[in-house]
Write an enzyme that holds these catalytic residues in place. Sequence first.
Site, PDB file in Angstrom:
ATOM      1  N   HIS A   1      -0.144 -12.008  -4.570  1.00 43.44           N
ATOM      2  CA  HIS A   1       0.568 -11.402  -5.702  1.00 43.44           C
ATOM      3  C   HIS A   1      -0.440 -11.084  -6.800  1.00 43.44           C
ATOM      4  O   HIS A   1      -1.382 -11.820  -7.024  1.00 43.44           O
ATOM      5  CB  HIS A   1       1.620 -12.388  -6.249  1.00 43.44           C
ATOM      6  CG  HIS A   1       2.656 -11.717  -7.076  1.00 43.44           C
ATOM      7  ND1 HIS A   1       2.472 -11.422  -8.398  1.00 43.44           N
ATOM      8  CD2 HIS A   1       3.878 -11.257  -6.748  1.00 43.44           C
ATOM      9  CE1 HIS A   1       3.542 -10.823  -8.863  1.00 43.44           C
ATOM     10  NE2 HIS A   1       4.423 -10.710  -7.886  1.00 43.44           N
TER      11      HIS A   1
ATOM     12  N   ASP B   1       8.932 -12.130  -1.146  1.00 46.36           N
ATOM     13  CA  ASP B   1       9.353 -11.426   0.076  1.00 46.36           C
ATOM     14  C   ASP B   1       9.184 -12.249   1.334  1.00 46.36           C
ATOM     15  O   ASP B   1       9.626 -11.825   2.403  1.00 46.36           O
ATOM     16  CB  ASP B   1       8.542 -10.123   0.203  1.00 46.36           C
ATOM     17  CG  ASP B   1       8.888  -9.158  -0.917  1.00 46.36           C
ATOM     18  OD1 ASP B   1       7.962  -8.707  -1.619  1.00 46.36           O
ATOM     19  OD2 ASP B   1      10.088  -8.907  -1.115  1.00 46.36           O
TER      20      ASP B   1
HETATM   21  C1  SDX Z   1       6.320  -7.668  -4.704  1.00 40.08           C
HETATM   22  O1  SDX Z   1       4.167  -6.996  -9.130  1.00 40.08           O
HETATM   23  C2  SDX Z   1       5.232  -7.623  -8.827  1.00 40.08           C
HETATM   24  O2  SDX Z   1       5.750  -8.404  -9.597  1.00 40.08           O
HETATM   25  C3  SDX Z   1       5.858  -7.307  -7.469  1.00 40.08           C
HETATM   26  C4  SDX Z   1       7.037  -8.159  -7.062  1.00 40.08           C
HETATM   27  C5  SDX Z   1       8.243  -7.893  -7.921  1.00 40.08           C
HETATM   28  O3  SDX Z   1       9.107  -8.778  -8.036  1.00 40.08           O
HETATM   29  O4  SDX Z   1       8.392  -6.718  -8.394  1.00 40.08           O
HETATM   30  O5  SDX Z   1       6.690  -9.530  -7.170  1.00 40.08           O
HETATM   31  C6  SDX Z   1       7.473  -7.873  -5.627  1.00 40.08           C
HETATM   32  O6  SDX Z   1       5.943  -6.552  -4.506  1.00 40.08           O
HETATM   33  C7  SDX Z   1       5.631  -8.865  -4.079  1.00 40.08           C
HETATM   34  C8  SDX Z   1       4.387  -8.459  -3.208  1.00 40.08           C
HETATM   35  C9  SDX Z   1       4.875  -7.972  -1.841  1.00 40.08           C
HETATM   36  N1  SDX Z   1       3.756  -7.412  -1.078  1.00 40.08           N
HETATM   37  C10 SDX Z   1       3.241  -8.061   0.007  1.00 40.08           C
HETATM   38  O7  SDX Z   1       3.582  -9.184   0.361  1.00 40.08           O
HETATM   39  C11 SDX Z   1       2.187  -7.270   0.765  1.00 40.08           C
HETATM   40  C12 SDX Z   1       1.020  -8.191   1.137  1.00 40.08           C
HETATM   41  N2  SDX Z   1       0.353  -8.574  -0.113  1.00 40.08           N
HETATM   42  C13 SDX Z   1      -0.823  -7.801  -0.468  1.00 40.08           C
HETATM   43  O8  SDX Z   1      -0.814  -6.463  -0.089  1.00 40.08           O
HETATM   44  C14 SDX Z   1      -1.312  -8.109  -1.884  1.00 40.08           C
HETATM   45  O9  SDX Z   1      -1.408  -9.464  -2.007  1.00 40.08           O
HETATM   46  C15 SDX Z   1      -0.537  -7.568  -3.070  1.00 40.08           C
HETATM   47  C16 SDX Z   1      -0.320  -6.104  -2.958  1.00 40.08           C
HETATM   48  C17 SDX Z   1       0.767  -8.258  -3.234  1.00 40.08           C
HETATM   49  C18 SDX Z   1      -1.371  -7.852  -4.308  1.00 40.08           C
HETATM   50  O10 SDX Z   1      -2.499  -7.107  -4.195  1.00 40.08           O
HETATM   51  P1  SDX Z   1      -3.724  -7.242  -5.239  1.00 40.08           P
HETATM   52  O11 SDX Z   1      -3.364  -8.074  -6.415  1.00 40.08           O
HETATM   53  O12 SDX Z   1      -4.209  -5.860  -5.465  1.00 40.08           O
HETATM   54  O13 SDX Z   1      -4.733  -8.114  -4.439  1.00 40.08           O
HETATM   55  P2  SDX Z   1      -5.913  -7.493  -3.631  1.00 40.08           P
HETATM   56  O14 SDX Z   1      -5.379  -6.476  -2.679  1.00 40.08           O
HETATM   57  O15 SDX Z   1      -6.987  -7.085  -4.595  1.00 40.08           O
HETATM   58  O16 SDX Z   1      -6.423  -8.756  -2.773  1.00 40.08           O
HETATM   59  C19 SDX Z   1      -7.387  -9.687  -3.301  1.00 40.08           C
HETATM   60  C20 SDX Z   1      -8.037 -10.291  -2.066  1.00 40.08           C
HETATM   61  C21 SDX Z   1      -8.627  -9.226  -1.131  1.00 40.08           C
HETATM   62  O17 SDX Z   1      -9.683  -9.829  -0.398  1.00 40.08           O
HETATM   63  P3  SDX Z   1     -11.223  -9.599  -0.969  1.00 40.08           P
HETATM   64  O18 SDX Z   1     -11.398  -8.088  -1.074  1.00 40.08           O
HETATM   65  O19 SDX Z   1     -11.269 -10.311  -2.307  1.00 40.08           O
HETATM   66  O20 SDX Z   1     -12.115 -10.222   0.083  1.00 40.08           O
HETATM   67  O21 SDX Z   1      -7.068 -10.996  -1.287  1.00 40.08           O
HETATM   68  C22 SDX Z   1      -6.911 -10.363  -0.019  1.00 40.08           C
HETATM   69  C23 SDX Z   1      -7.508  -8.977  -0.154  1.00 40.08           C
HETATM   70  O22 SDX Z   1      -7.996  -8.502   1.097  1.00 40.08           O
HETATM   71  N3  SDX Z   1      -5.474 -10.305   0.246  1.00 40.08           N
HETATM   72  C24 SDX Z   1      -4.916 -10.565   1.431  1.00 40.08           C
HETATM   73  C25 SDX Z   1      -3.523 -10.451   1.211  1.00 40.08           C
HETATM   74  N4  SDX Z   1      -3.291 -10.124  -0.064  1.00 40.08           N
HETATM   75  C26 SDX Z   1      -4.497 -10.026  -0.662  1.00 40.08           C
HETATM   76  N5  SDX Z   1      -5.453 -10.890   2.623  1.00 40.08           N
HETATM   77  C27 SDX Z   1      -4.565 -11.087   3.632  1.00 40.08           C
HETATM   78  N6  SDX Z   1      -3.218 -10.999   3.511  1.00 40.08           N
HETATM   79  C28 SDX Z   1      -2.664 -10.673   2.312  1.00 40.08           C
HETATM   80  N7  SDX Z   1      -1.354 -10.575   2.169  1.00 40.08           N
END
Ligand code: SDX
Length: 392
Positions: free
Chosen positions: A271, A328
């Site tokens: 998140h 989720d």
């Molecule tokens: C919602 O914003 C809100 O409030 C949203 C929400 C709401 O109520 O409106 O809470 C609802 O959308 C919840 C999120 C649902 N999405 C998912 O579950 C999809 C999977 N999650 C990721 O795509 C991600 O964690 C996000 C999109 C939720 C957040 O993305 P960020 O903050 O941009 O984080 P990032 O992509 O920069 O990741 C940071 C690191 C990266 O690794 P490095 O580049 O540092 O090596 O963490 C890793 C990412 O690769 N990472 C994950 C991961 N999420 C982040 N690795 C594996 N699995 C994951 N799910």
Amino acid sequence: SAGIITLDPGYKNTGSCESAITYLDGEKGILRYRGYAIEDLAEKADFLEVAYLLIFGELPNKTQLEKFHNDIKANSEVDEDVKKIVDSFPRTAHPMGVLSSLTSALTAFNPSCVDINSEEDMYQAIVKIMGKFPVLAAWTLRRRNAKPYDYGNASLGYVENMLYMMFKKPNEEYKLNPVVVEALDKLLILHADHEQNCSTSTVRIVGSSHAGLFASLSAGVSALWGPLHGGANQAVIEMLEGIKEDGGDTAKYMEKAKDKEDPFRLMGFGHRVYKNFDPRAKIIKKSADEVLGDLGVEDPVLSIAKGLEKQALEDDYFVKRKLYPNVDFYSGIIYRALGIPTEMFTVMFALGRLPGWIAQWREMRLKKEPIGRPRQVYVGENLRPFVEVEKR
Ligand code: SDX
């Protein structure tokens, strides 16, 4: 007072904003709607009360709540011609695409809800969309299932009627299960607002051009559809099903999630704000056990989900990146136990988020915020001389 950073009052609307609606603390896992803890609201309030709180800023008394519900019911009729639009979609169309289109189409049938210049106009537009949106969501599902469209039953509660409109079979009495109603009511509360997330920021910025409430909400539905946002609840179940089909080898998928070469992500994890636990995920996880137990539902993906969570919480890659289950991760397991089809999960998220989107749009309009105009850091080319095509 709660350590909230205030923006310079002279700021222009660059897409950031001041808001009095929802407070999050990502480190402490705090979520409050208008100052009330999400844990209290999820346990002690019902969804329509929370919708009123978010939109108007105070918990309603009995008279206010009854008037709000009656005004919503009195405005839930959808023009019969909208059924022609629903029927124009293939039955296999994704419900979020249908819902976004139908929400925008409402503008054509309710032109008075565009030029909103008074609080009365605003209230009328709000009760209209609170009444019609669940009807559109139900018709979207009934189109997929080749079932007739109807308006439900005015004697039912707001959430009860959602279920009735979605699942009542013609010529059959629809029996509401109180466990299902209570579980859905709680899920809708937990999804109702979340400060400036992707879809809410979309609603605010579209609304800031005075495009009208329904058009702004339609844009919010489209933003929520994405698998990185609200679409994650559908993606989580598809991921868990895939792991189950693949023999339930969660360790293999943990490795895939850490492999930078592999596009696979652990859906429902991570998140932007919560760098500790998501308080909603904690409540939903507890509710999942209760609901499946009450309904006597055995769902093998629940144990796969719990196994993944346990492994991730002990895995350095996830711990270092502060990746925890989000709202989720478990919600789809409950929706499925309630009989809601996977492709409708994100529509359920939208039904919950509707009052939050409305509240944020109303706040932006009442504050007479200027049109949104996010800024950029330009990293492109400096000035260069034009070169004729013959010389390129
Ligand atoms: C919602 O914003 C809100 O409030 C949203 C929400 C709401 O109520 O409106 O809470 C609802 O959308 C919840 C999120 C649902 N999405 C998912 O579950 C999809 C999977 N999650 C990721 O795509 C991600 O964690 C996000 C999109 C939720 C957040 O993305 P960020 O903050 O941009 O984080 P990032 O992509 O920069 O990741 C940071 C690191 C990266 O690794 P490095 O580049 O540092 O090596 O963490 C890793 C990412 O690769 N990472 C994950 C991961 N999420 C982040 N690795 C594996 N699995 C994951 N799910």
